[in-house]
Write an enzyme that holds these catalytic residues in place. Structure first.
Site, PDB file in Angstrom:
ATOM      1  N   HIS A 384       0.813  -1.222   0.000  1.00  0.00           N
ATOM      2  CA  HIS A 384       0.000   0.000   0.000  1.00  0.00           C
ATOM      3  C   HIS A 384       0.842   1.266   0.000  1.00  0.00           C
ATOM      4  O   HIS A 384       0.348   2.357   0.332  1.00  0.00           O
ATOM      5  CB  HIS A 384      -0.902   0.032   1.232  1.00  0.00           C
ATOM      6  CG  HIS A 384      -1.931  -1.036   1.281  1.00  0.00           C
ATOM      7  ND1 HIS A 384      -3.212  -0.872   0.812  1.00  0.00           N
ATOM      8  CD2 HIS A 384      -1.866  -2.309   1.731  1.00  0.00           C
ATOM      9  CE1 HIS A 384      -3.896  -1.989   1.000  1.00  0.00           C
ATOM     10  NE2 HIS A 384      -3.106  -2.875   1.551  1.00  0.00           N
ATOM     11  N   LYS A 575      -7.325  14.038   4.607  1.00  0.00           N
ATOM     12  CA  LYS A 575      -6.448  12.859   4.537  1.00  0.00           C
ATOM     13  C   LYS A 575      -5.409  13.020   5.643  1.00  0.00           C
ATOM     14  O   LYS A 575      -5.305  14.071   6.247  1.00  0.00           O
ATOM     15  CB  LYS A 575      -5.757  12.765   3.157  1.00  0.00           C
ATOM     16  CG  LYS A 575      -5.068  14.046   2.739  1.00  0.00           C
ATOM     17  CD  LYS A 575      -4.629  14.015   1.267  1.00  0.00           C
ATOM     18  CE  LYS A 575      -5.807  14.131   0.307  1.00  0.00           C
ATOM     19  NZ  LYS A 575      -5.734  13.105  -0.743  1.00  0.00           N
ATOM     20  N   ARG A 576      -4.636  11.993   5.922  1.00  0.00           N
ATOM     21  CA  ARG A 576      -3.585  12.135   6.928  1.00  0.00           C
ATOM     22  C   ARG A 576      -2.624  13.236   6.492  1.00  0.00           C
ATOM     23  O   ARG A 576      -2.430  13.493   5.301  1.00  0.00           O
ATOM     24  CB  ARG A 576      -2.847  10.802   7.092  1.00  0.00           C
ATOM     25  CG  ARG A 576      -3.620   9.739   7.832  1.00  0.00           C
ATOM     26  CD  ARG A 576      -3.825  10.098   9.280  1.00  0.00           C
ATOM     27  NE  ARG A 576      -2.575  10.195  10.024  1.00  0.00           N
ATOM     28  CZ  ARG A 576      -2.198   9.317  10.981  1.00  0.00           C
ATOM     29  NH1 ARG A 576      -2.949   8.272  11.257  1.00  0.00           N
ATOM     30  NH2 ARG A 576      -1.069   9.465  11.635  1.00  0.00           N
ATOM     31  N   LYS A 581       1.637  14.286   0.562  1.00  0.00           N
ATOM     32  CA  LYS A 581       0.251  14.602   0.170  1.00  0.00           C
ATOM     33  C   LYS A 581       0.102  16.096  -0.112  1.00  0.00           C
ATOM     34  O   LYS A 581      -0.855  16.525  -0.729  1.00  0.00           O
ATOM     35  CB  LYS A 581      -0.701  14.120   1.265  1.00  0.00           C
ATOM     36  CG  LYS A 581      -0.732  12.597   1.455  1.00  0.00           C
ATOM     37  CD  LYS A 581      -1.574  12.203   2.667  1.00  0.00           C
ATOM     38  CE  LYS A 581      -1.549  10.709   2.937  1.00  0.00           C
ATOM     39  NZ  LYS A 581      -2.351   9.890   2.019  1.00  0.00           N
ATOM     40  N   THR A 685      -8.175   6.770  -1.691  1.00  0.00           N
ATOM     41  CA  THR A 685      -9.555   6.270  -1.753  1.00  0.00           C
ATOM     42  C   THR A 685     -10.527   7.417  -1.502  1.00  0.00           C
ATOM     43  O   THR A 685     -11.653   7.416  -1.987  1.00  0.00           O
ATOM     44  CB  THR A 685      -9.768   5.147  -0.715  1.00  0.00           C
ATOM     45  OG1 THR A 685      -9.174   5.542   0.526  1.00  0.00           O
ATOM     46  CG2 THR A 685      -9.166   3.847  -1.187  1.00  0.00           C
ATOM     47  N   LYS A 689     -14.292   8.592  -3.244  1.00  0.00           N
ATOM     48  CA  LYS A 689     -15.498   8.932  -2.490  1.00  0.00           C
ATOM     49  C   LYS A 689     -16.030  10.305  -2.933  1.00  0.00           C
ATOM     50  O   LYS A 689     -17.229  10.490  -3.123  1.00  0.00           O
ATOM     51  CB  LYS A 689     -15.185   8.924  -0.974  1.00  0.00           C
ATOM     52  CG  LYS A 689     -14.826   7.555  -0.439  1.00  0.00           C
ATOM     53  CD  LYS A 689     -14.115   7.604   0.906  1.00  0.00           C
ATOM     54  CE  LYS A 689     -13.592   6.223   1.298  1.00  0.00           C
ATOM     55  NZ  LYS A 689     -12.664   6.269   2.479  1.00  0.00           N
TER      56      LYS A 689
END
Ligand code: 26W
Length: 840
Positions: A384, A575-576, A581, A685, A689
């Site tokens: 992952h 998100k984290r 990111k 993910t 969504k």
């Protein structure tokens, strides 16, 4: 009860019972009508919770409701277990250290189609479902993407009627509760069990012993063969807690079995009588520590011994449970691959490989080669991540001390593997060193990703680009010798929780247009495509989005005290918190807009009004991530308190982003921020969504963004930024972030503003480290992508100005994202990896 009159005990299996008890054992669900529910609920409240309706607290009412809803699913659950015993079919054993389940009540009501009955029944009792659902603490037994994916996957397997047992850890404390103190993240323990946990069924009678440390001895067995025994030093007991995993209205309920650690001898009376009360329970405290708390890291392993104890603990319990509890006592283990396929959810459960070998060779006395053949057929590995630092490497000393027998087994697996490599590539010792499961540089360590790859039948990434990078960059030598072993299964999300439950108004609009088949067959959303051209449907779609936005605005007022307008575009990044990111890039966009207005270079009226919403937890030990959270909150309070920006720019950062908040946030979003540096986000993910809930995506060509953009069409996606090969080239030739600072005036102004203390009361020191990190390191090239990002945001502004075109594009996003259902992901795993069949 089967037709022989035997009661199927879910743990101890079939046993004969005297005839008169037969009636008592029959499991019949209560009547699924309002009267039936009210009768069951009051019985549970009075006899289960031990209170009268008049005296009941909200928590009493919630616990009684939860247990009542369980009754409606129980018959299906026991039938599923009995069926598995009667007609054993191959099952999936999902091994995951994390499950980010979210609240259970609404999911159970949806699966059992009970929402209406319960709402009316509770109303008859003067109670409201809305009030009671708020009482539930969500089980936060995961960090982020990996944990939530596991939850979506087990939901889909149940809905596809595929037998599956999810195995994991019942952490007493899940992911920390995030609070903000002066804009800084402060972690609070997650006391999710404090008010009771009605969705779990403890089964202490099915506990499993788990041993640690000690040494090994070789001996000659009475059949003359040399054997090894493990003489452990200490051990604990694993107590299973079963959770229902209900399929969507298909009568199926699978099981999630989470293990909790307890001392073998909880209390030492002799020590107690000796007066040392603390010592008397020391063993208990020590043992319980193993399942005490979830490690809050989601990228950089701390390599802590307790973490390895946790991994071995749940793996040892799970393998023993399936092989010696679920399977019949005399089951021929050489046929194990016909009954189970274990999926390793990243490297965290990979110690299962040597544990399986230990059980087959040392306990079941199978020859090594036969045991290895069985093991390789039973395991598959999903990776992952792409960050080298996220790949777990356990120090040999630690592993040898904690699990001496497992280290020996790993050592032998490695020796046989390297012999094979040497045979294939004689003289290529560099290749041998690169591929070895045991690395000797920088220290002797066991590379769990290598062990997983050697032992697994299939290795998959979680998006096409990711799986390609796994082959080309992360495990190139392995994909060279075993190209057929590598495959891809693009992630997915469950449409039950993230559309049908989270967005009832959009669900209603969709069902009205195309029926409700989409809930279990998301490809049906394609039938919406023509309606994108229908102006009245577009108008209704906008009303739905607007209603979801005001629902969110109300929640953020009550929950976090934000006063936000409903109108502006809702630009969401949840998100984290991680540098790859690039929340920092989002911040630079906001600061640039702020500077344009504050400097008078652009009139506020010229700016497309936006509300920016962040949601992000940082691993407690991740300093730069926590500093970035501090800066986001500082920018937020400056922007929100500037009268010139009222109604134009707002920034909200609700604390403690979790599954429950996501369920209200995602349906309200207009713009989904998926801006990681290309080649860093394995899949994502959240991106799926948002698209399914009618938000447009601004994103890089990274992870599953690539597949989202391909399916929704490039006109309905705001792409920007370096592509993965360009990132590789730029870092190869040496990336100089300050050169971008020097050559872009707006970027320079934005960074200088932060450095000058514009968001820290004029104190230039507060955020100096964040600025200098961006200027001199910027490992994830936020500065390199800044201008392209700003240009893309300008395209977003222009597009949003035409609301009708925007909603047409948003409808096409919904219509074209059926592929991102976790049901489809499960079908891919079944076709490409598991080869299991659903049970009718
Ligand atoms: C040992 C520390 C640790 C803990 C968790 C390292 C790595 C992890 C996870 C693998 C991190 C994670 O959650 N990865 C995310 O997995 C999602 C589901 O596949 C992907 O969609 C995300 O892109 C990926 O970051």
């Amino acid at each position: 009860m089967d037709d022989q009159g035997y009661v199927i005990d879910p743990v101890k299996g079939p046993r004969s019972v005297p005839t008169h008890e037969r009636a008592l054992e029959a499991v019949r669900a209560p009547a699924a009508d309002v009267d039936g529910f009210v009768r069951e609920f009051l019985r549970e409240l009075n006899f289960g919770q031990g209170v009268s309706l008049a005296r009941a607290t909200v928590n009493d009412q919630y616990l009684a409701l939860a247990r009542t809803v369980r009754h409606y699913l129980m018959a299906r659950w026991l039938e599923a277990i009995a069926h598995q015993r009667r007609e054993p079919v191959k099952a999936v054993g999902y091994l995951s250290a994390e499950y980010l389940l979210g609240r259970q009540l609404d999911n159970a009501l949806l699966a059992a189609d009970l929402e209406g009955v319960v709402t009316d029944g509770l109303a008859q009792c003067g109670l409201s479902l809305d009030t009671l659902r708020e009482q539930e603490e969500e089980p936060g037994l995961g960090n982020g993407g990996l944990g939530r994916l596991a939850a979506c996957f087990i939901d889909s397997l149940a809905t596809l009627s595929v037998p599956c047992i999810g195995y994991g850890i019942r952490y007493e404390y899940g992911i920390f509760r995030q609070t903000f103190v002066d804009g800084r993240q402060v972690e609070q323990p997650d006391t999710w069990l404090a008010l009771g946990s009605p969705w779990e069924f403890p089964h202490p009678e099915s506990s499993q012993p788990v041993n640690f440390a000690g040494h090994t001895e070789t001996f000659v067995d009475d059949d003359g063969s040399e054997r090894t025994r493990w003489v452990p030093e200490w051990g604990v007991i694993g107590v299973p807690y079963n959770y229902m995993v209900p399929g969507y209205r298909n009568g199926r309920v699978n099981t999630l079995r989470l293990w909790s650690a307890q001392a073998t001898k909880a209390f030492d009376l002799s020590i107690f009588n000796g007066g040392d009360y603390v010592d008397a329970v020391r063993a208990q405290t020590f043992a319980e520590n193993i399942s005490k708390v979830l490690y809050p890291e989601d990228s950089t392993p701390q390599g802590k011994e307790l973490r390895l104890q946790q991994q071995y603990f749940f793996v040892a319990c799970s393998l023993a449970d399936f092989m010696f509890e679920v399977l019949d006592k005399d089951f021929d283990l050489t046929r194990l691959p016909e009954r189970i396929v274990f999926q390793l959810n990243d490297t965290h459960p990979v110690i299962a490989v040597p544990e399986m070998m230990r059980l087959l060779v040392d306990v079941k006395k199978l020859p090594w080669d036969q045991a290895w053949e069985i093991t390789r057929q039973c395991f598959n590995y999903t990776c992952h991540t792409l960050l080298p630092e996220a790949l777990e490497v356990w120090p040999v000393d630690l592993l040898r001390r904690l699990l001496p027998r497992h280290y020996e087994i790993i050592d032998r697996i490695n020796a046989e593997f390297l012999a094979d490599v040497r045979a294939r590539f004689p003289g290529d010792e560099m290749m041998v060193r690169r591929m070895s499961i045991i690395s000797d540089y920088p220290e002797r360590g066991v590379r769990m990703a290598h062990l997983a790859t050697v032992a697994s039948g299939r290795v998959n990434g979680v998006a096409e680009l990711h799986s390609q990078l796994l082959r080309d960059k992360v495990l190139p030598d392995f994909s060279r010798i075993w190209p057929e072993k590598f495959t891809n299964v693009t992630n997915g999300v469950t449409p039950r929780r993230f559309l049908r439950h989270a967005n009832p108004s959009l669900s209603g609009l969709i069902t009205e247009a195309i029926g409700d088949g989409w809930v279990t067959d998301l490809d049906k959303l394609q039938e919406l495509e023509p309606l994108a051209g229908d102006a009245s449907f577009r108008a209704r779609f906008r009303e739905v989005k607007r209603a979801n936005k005001s629902r969110l605005v109300n929640l953020l007022r009550e929950r976090d005290g934000y006063e936000l307008p409903v109108e502006p575009m809702l630009d969401v990044m949840v998100k984290r918190l991680h540098e790859y990111k690039r929340q920092s890039l989002k911040l630079l966009h906001i600061v640039t807009l702020y500077d344009r207005i504050a400097s008078g270079r652009v009139a506020a009226s010229q700016i497309q009004p936006r509300t920016f919403v962040f949601g992000a937890k940082a691993a407690p030990g991740y300093w730069m991530a926590k500093e970035t959270i501090h800066l986001i909150n500082a920018v937020a309070s400056t922007v929100n308190s500037d009268p010139a920006l009222e109604g134009v720019l707002h920034v909200a950062f609700p604390a403690n982003y979790n599954v429950t908040l996501a369920e209200t946030l995602i349906p309200a979003a207009d713009l989904s921020e998926q801006i990681s540096l290309a080649g860093k986000e394995a899949s994502g993910t959240g991106n799926m969504k948002f698209a399914l809930n009618g938000a447009l995506t601004i994103g890089t060509d990274d992870g599953a963004n690539v597949e989202i953009r391909r399916l929704v069409g490039e006109d309905n996606f705001f792409l920007f930024g370096l592509l993965e090969p360009e990132v590789a080239d730029l870092s190869a030739q040496g990336y100089v972030p300050s050169s971008f600072y020097e050559s872009d005036d707006e970027l320079k102004r934005a960074l200088d503003l932060i450095a000058a203390g514009a968001f820290s009361g004029g104190n230039p020191d507060t955020f100096a480290p964040v600025v200098s990190n961006l200027l001199h390191e910027d490992r994830f090239m936020a500065l390199a992508d800044y201008r392209a990002y700003l240009d893309a945001q300008a395209r977003v502004d222009a597009a949003y100005a035409d609301q009708d075109a925007w909603s047409r594009s948003a409808i096409l996003n919904v219509a074209r994202c059926g592929f991102f259902s976790s049901d489809r992901s499960m079908r891919d795993y079944i076709d490409r990896i598991w080869h299991t069949d659903p049970v009718s």
